[in-house]
Write a protein that holds these residues in place. Sequence first.
Motif, PDB file in Angstrom:
ATOM      1  N   LEU A  26       1.072  -1.370   0.053  1.00  0.00           N
ATOM      2  CA  LEU A  26      -0.415   0.159  -0.055  1.00  0.00           C
ATOM      3  C   LEU A  26       0.863   0.789   0.060  1.00  0.00           C
ATOM      4  N   LEU A  27       2.082   1.050   0.898  1.00  0.00           N
ATOM      5  CA  LEU A  27       2.660   2.476   0.485  1.00  0.00           C
ATOM      6  C   LEU A  27       4.051   2.943  -0.017  1.00  0.00           C
ATOM      7  N   GLY A  28       4.147   1.574  -1.078  1.00  0.00           N
ATOM      8  CA  GLY A  28       4.831   1.362  -2.461  1.00  0.00           C
ATOM      9  C   GLY A  28       4.009   1.759  -3.448  1.00  0.00           C
ATOM     10  N   TYR A  29       2.578   1.408  -2.973  1.00  0.00           N
ATOM     11  CA  TYR A  29       1.375   2.281  -4.375  1.00  0.00           C
ATOM     12  C   TYR A  29       1.195   4.015  -3.865  1.00  0.00           C
ATOM     13  N   LEU A  30       1.180   4.199  -2.999  1.00  0.00           N
ATOM     14  CA  LEU A  30       1.109   5.571  -2.450  1.00  0.00           C
ATOM     15  C   LEU A  30       1.810   6.462  -3.030  1.00  0.00           C
ATOM     16  N   ALA A  31       3.687   5.919  -2.895  1.00  0.00           N
ATOM     17  CA  ALA A  31       5.024   6.221  -3.239  1.00  0.00           C
ATOM     18  C   ALA A  31       4.431   6.424  -4.769  1.00  0.00           C
ATOM     19  N   MET A  32       4.527   5.538  -5.836  1.00  0.00           N
ATOM     20  CA  MET A  32       4.227   5.670  -7.333  1.00  0.00           C
ATOM     21  C   MET A  32       2.672   6.292  -7.302  1.00  0.00           C
ATOM     22  N   LEU A  33       1.700   6.627  -6.794  1.00  0.00           N
ATOM     23  CA  LEU A  33       1.366   7.949  -6.954  1.00  0.00           C
ATOM     24  C   LEU A  33       1.477   9.257  -6.891  1.00  0.00           C
ATOM     25  N   ILE A  34       2.893   9.468  -5.619  1.00  0.00           N
ATOM     26  CA  ILE A  34       2.550  10.300  -6.156  1.00  0.00           C
ATOM     27  C   ILE A  34       4.350  11.257  -6.896  1.00  0.00           C
ATOM     28  N   LYS A  35       4.272   9.872  -7.056  1.00  0.00           N
ATOM     29  CA  LYS A  35       5.260   9.832  -8.270  1.00  0.00           C
ATOM     30  C   LYS A  35       5.262  10.407  -9.825  1.00  0.00           C
ATOM     31  N   GLY A  82      -9.841   0.174  -6.513  1.00  0.00           N
ATOM     32  CA  GLY A  82      -9.249  -0.817  -7.036  1.00  0.00           C
ATOM     33  C   GLY A  82      -8.368  -1.662  -6.538  1.00  0.00           C
ATOM     34  N   ILE A  83      -6.909  -0.854  -6.356  1.00  0.00           N
ATOM     35  CA  ILE A  83      -6.077  -1.535  -6.241  1.00  0.00           C
ATOM     36  C   ILE A  83      -5.827  -1.407  -4.547  1.00  0.00           C
ATOM     37  N   PRO A  84      -5.735  -0.493  -3.526  1.00  0.00           N
ATOM     38  CA  PRO A  84      -6.035  -0.984  -2.238  1.00  0.00           C
ATOM     39  C   PRO A  84      -6.361  -1.756  -1.733  1.00  0.00           C
ATOM     40  N   LEU A  85      -7.662  -2.319  -2.534  1.00  0.00           N
ATOM     41  CA  LEU A  85      -8.545  -3.458  -2.517  1.00  0.00           C
ATOM     42  C   LEU A  85      -8.357  -4.925  -2.823  1.00  0.00           C
ATOM     43  N   ALA A  86      -7.079  -4.563  -4.065  1.00  0.00           N
ATOM     44  CA  ALA A  86      -6.558  -5.724  -4.677  1.00  0.00           C
ATOM     45  C   ALA A  86      -5.538  -5.446  -3.778  1.00  0.00           C
ATOM     46  N   ILE A  87      -5.060  -5.333  -2.488  1.00  0.00           N
ATOM     47  CA  ILE A  87      -3.704  -5.390  -2.047  1.00  0.00           C
ATOM     48  C   ILE A  87      -4.316  -6.499  -1.298  1.00  0.00           C
ATOM     49  N   ALA A  88      -5.397  -5.626  -0.671  1.00  0.00           N
ATOM     50  CA  ALA A  88      -5.878  -6.244   0.751  1.00  0.00           C
ATOM     51  C   ALA A  88      -6.546  -7.774   0.498  1.00  0.00           C
ATOM     52  N   ARG A  89      -7.270  -7.588  -0.303  1.00  0.00           N
ATOM     53  CA  ARG A  89      -7.523  -8.882  -1.035  1.00  0.00           C
ATOM     54  C   ARG A  89      -7.036  -9.857  -1.802  1.00  0.00           C
TER      55      ARG A  89
END
Length: 159
Positions: A26-35, A82-89
Amino acid sequence: DRWADELAQGAAAMGLALSPAQRESLLGYLAMLIKWNGVYNLTAVRDPLLMVRRHLLDSLSIMPWVDAGPVLDVGSGAGLPGIPLAIARPDLAFTLLDSNGKKCRFLEHVVAVLGLADVTVIHARAEDFGQGVAAIIDNTPMITTPVAAEIRASQATRS
């Protein structure tokens, strides 16, 4: 790290048990989103702590109702929810549908980097995807957008 603390506290407050690997993704996704946000304008929210709350935690807040797949995220945009949910599920299949090519390229990058094997990105407008989206909707118990009811209703009136 403030982002990790915010995510852990928010998830705990919602009663969500995220593994260390899920939190890292999730934090990796956040870092990509910020970038990518600086170039592709994926979201109006620019503050990373607000992104944790408004994007990650808000997306995860519907977890109690995501109990079956496949899941269709129409108008996925930056991959929310979708992405956070896919990570969690990771046990569920997700389809992310969006009409914006730049956003789909971002989503494909995220899926590849995070190794989200059961996530498919489709670059199309729901209206133009026609029978493809209708077939997905007919076989999808969980849809994360109100447009699904409109598409189902329009399909019913055509029959």
